[in-house]
Design a protein around this motif. Structure first.
Motif, mmCIF file in Angstrom:
data_model
loop_
_atom_site.group_PDB
_atom_site.id
_atom_site.type_symbol
_atom_site.label_atom_id
_atom_site.label_comp_id
_atom_site.label_asym_id
_atom_site.label_seq_id
_atom_site.Cartn_x
_atom_site.Cartn_y
_atom_site.Cartn_z
ATOM 1 N N LYS A 66 0.832 -1.203 0.000
ATOM 2 C CA LYS A 66 0.000 0.000 0.000
ATOM 3 C C LYS A 66 0.867 1.253 0.000
ATOM 4 O O LYS A 66 0.607 2.202 -0.741
ATOM 5 C CB LYS A 66 -0.948 0.007 1.206
ATOM 6 N N GLN A 81 1.181 3.804 -3.155
ATOM 7 C CA GLN A 81 0.813 5.202 -2.935
ATOM 8 C C GLN A 81 1.948 6.133 -3.345
ATOM 9 O O GLN A 81 1.727 7.161 -3.987
ATOM 10 C CB GLN A 81 0.456 5.426 -1.473
ATOM 11 N N THR A 127 2.165 6.062 -7.334
ATOM 12 C CA THR A 127 1.073 6.722 -8.057
ATOM 13 C C THR A 127 1.044 8.225 -7.786
ATOM 14 O O THR A 127 0.666 9.012 -8.650
ATOM 15 C CB THR A 127 -0.286 6.113 -7.689
ATOM 16 N N PRO A 135 -4.388 5.863 -4.782
ATOM 17 C CA PRO A 135 -5.313 4.744 -4.924
ATOM 18 C C PRO A 135 -6.462 4.835 -3.922
ATOM 19 O O PRO A 135 -6.293 5.328 -2.815
ATOM 20 C CB PRO A 135 -4.438 3.513 -4.650
ATOM 21 N N GLN A 136 -7.618 4.348 -4.353
ATOM 22 C CA GLN A 136 -8.794 4.289 -3.491
ATOM 23 C C GLN A 136 -9.224 2.826 -3.350
ATOM 24 O O GLN A 136 -9.124 2.052 -4.305
ATOM 25 C CB GLN A 136 -9.948 5.114 -4.076
ATOM 26 N N TYR A 137 -9.712 2.479 -2.169
ATOM 27 C CA TYR A 137 -10.101 1.098 -1.898
ATOM 28 C C TYR A 137 -11.594 1.047 -1.550
ATOM 29 O O TYR A 137 -12.089 1.904 -0.811
ATOM 30 C CB TYR A 137 -9.285 0.522 -0.740
ATOM 31 N N LEU A 184 -9.399 -2.028 -5.870
ATOM 32 C CA LEU A 184 -8.487 -0.876 -5.844
ATOM 33 C C LEU A 184 -8.718 -0.053 -7.107
ATOM 34 O O LEU A 184 -8.694 -0.582 -8.222
ATOM 35 C CB LEU A 184 -7.040 -1.353 -5.768
ATOM 36 N N TRP A 185 -8.944 1.242 -6.905
ATOM 37 C CA TRP A 185 -9.224 2.156 -8.012
ATOM 38 C C TRP A 185 -8.151 3.229 -8.088
ATOM 39 O O TRP A 185 -7.628 3.673 -7.075
ATOM 40 C CB TRP A 185 -10.581 2.833 -7.804
ATOM 41 N N LEU A 186 -7.851 3.654 -9.309
ATOM 42 C CA LEU A 186 -6.940 4.775 -9.514
ATOM 43 C C LEU A 186 -7.510 5.651 -10.617
ATOM 44 O O LEU A 186 -7.720 5.196 -11.747
ATOM 45 C CB LEU A 186 -5.535 4.287 -9.906
ATOM 46 N N ALA A 231 -3.239 -4.045 -3.495
ATOM 47 C CA ALA A 231 -2.124 -3.132 -3.784
ATOM 48 C C ALA A 231 -0.968 -3.886 -4.428
ATOM 49 O O ALA A 231 -0.303 -3.369 -5.343
ATOM 50 C CB ALA A 231 -1.671 -2.441 -2.507
ATOM 51 N N ALA A 247 -1.870 -4.508 -8.049
ATOM 52 C CA ALA A 247 -1.814 -3.265 -8.818
ATOM 53 C C ALA A 247 -0.374 -2.836 -9.043
ATOM 54 O O ALA A 247 -0.011 -2.374 -10.137
ATOM 55 C CB ALA A 247 -2.591 -2.166 -8.086
#
Length: 234
Positions: free
Chosen positions: A166, A170, A173, A181-183, A201-203, A224, A227
């Motif tokens: 994570k 982070q 990105t 990133p969003q979870y 996980l979204w970006l 994470a 990703a």
């Protein structure tokens, strides 16, 4: 301003550096919100020092890691450096130094608990590194960095943070995409005593990966990791 500079002697001791040009340390602690409220046009905020300190940190930490991990690949060294100089690592350094007691903030930022904000504290650490570099050169800055960051390097060596994907993701990105990133929880299955969680996980509005685990934290780490491998930053 002179009284404020004199009061920074203790911080200098914590850093292990006695500034010849104390005004550099003072500037490193001046947040833009503070400068904006001052009548004097002679004062400058810490953003330029932060820019410089970021570069000095990258070079010094890279050098220290190459000495410590002589068998590590370029990819491994890049990952280790990302773990150490990410916002959470810099925030940890700032807390140990007690920087929240020294940072100069505007009234609004101070009232919104700016002295405890990880981003402000992390940026101030970089600015201080830049100030040490300008005051005494790279070798002194490297020595200060070696002392301050030794606990974080030890964590890498003991693998305490190697699997913190994570933090790795982070850091990457934030630098590469200026986005974090969003979870989100997709699914929760199983009885109360033995649940399994699935996390997405979204970006920047795009779902990059999914992860499963016996806790939300474990599932987020799994997502994470997937990703991070997908993006292949190194």
């Amino acid at each position: 301003m002179e009284n404020e500079i004199v009061n920074l002697t203790e911080l200098g001791r914590r850093l292990g550096h006695r500034f010849k040009r104390k005004e550099l340390l003072f500037q490193a602690l001046c947040h833009a919100s503070y400068i904006n409220e001052q009548a004097s046009s002679d004062l400058a905020d810490n953003e330029r020092l932060e820019f410089l300190g970021d570069a000095v940190l990258d070079l010094a930490i890279s050098d220290l890691l190459m000495q410590r991990f002589q068998e590590a690949t370029e990819g491994d060294l890049s990952k280790y450096r990302a773990m150490i100089v990410d916002e959470s690592g810099l925030f940890e350094i700032a807390q140990r130094l007690g920087l929240g007691d020294y940072i100069l903030l505007g009234k609004g930022e101070a009232q919104s608990d700016g002295r405890a904000k990880p981003s402000i504290l992390a940026n101030t650490v970089e600015a201080i590194v830049g100030a040490v570099f300008l005051d005494a050169g790279f070798q002194k800055a490297r020595k200060v960095i070696d002392t301050l960051f030794a606990p974080l390097i030890e964590k890498v060596q003991s693998r305490d943070r190697v699997h913190d994907y994570k933090s790795l993701l982070q850091e990457y990105t934030q630098k590469a995409f200026r986005s974090l990133p969003q979870y989100s929880l997709i699914e929760e299955t199983g009885p109360p005593h033995d649940k399994t969680f699935k996390i997405a996980l979204w970006l920047s509005g795009t779902m990059l990966a999914e992860g499963c685990g016996k806790s939300k934290k474990e599932a987020e780490q799994q997502a994470a990791r997937e990703a991070f491998r997908c993006l292949d930053p190194v």
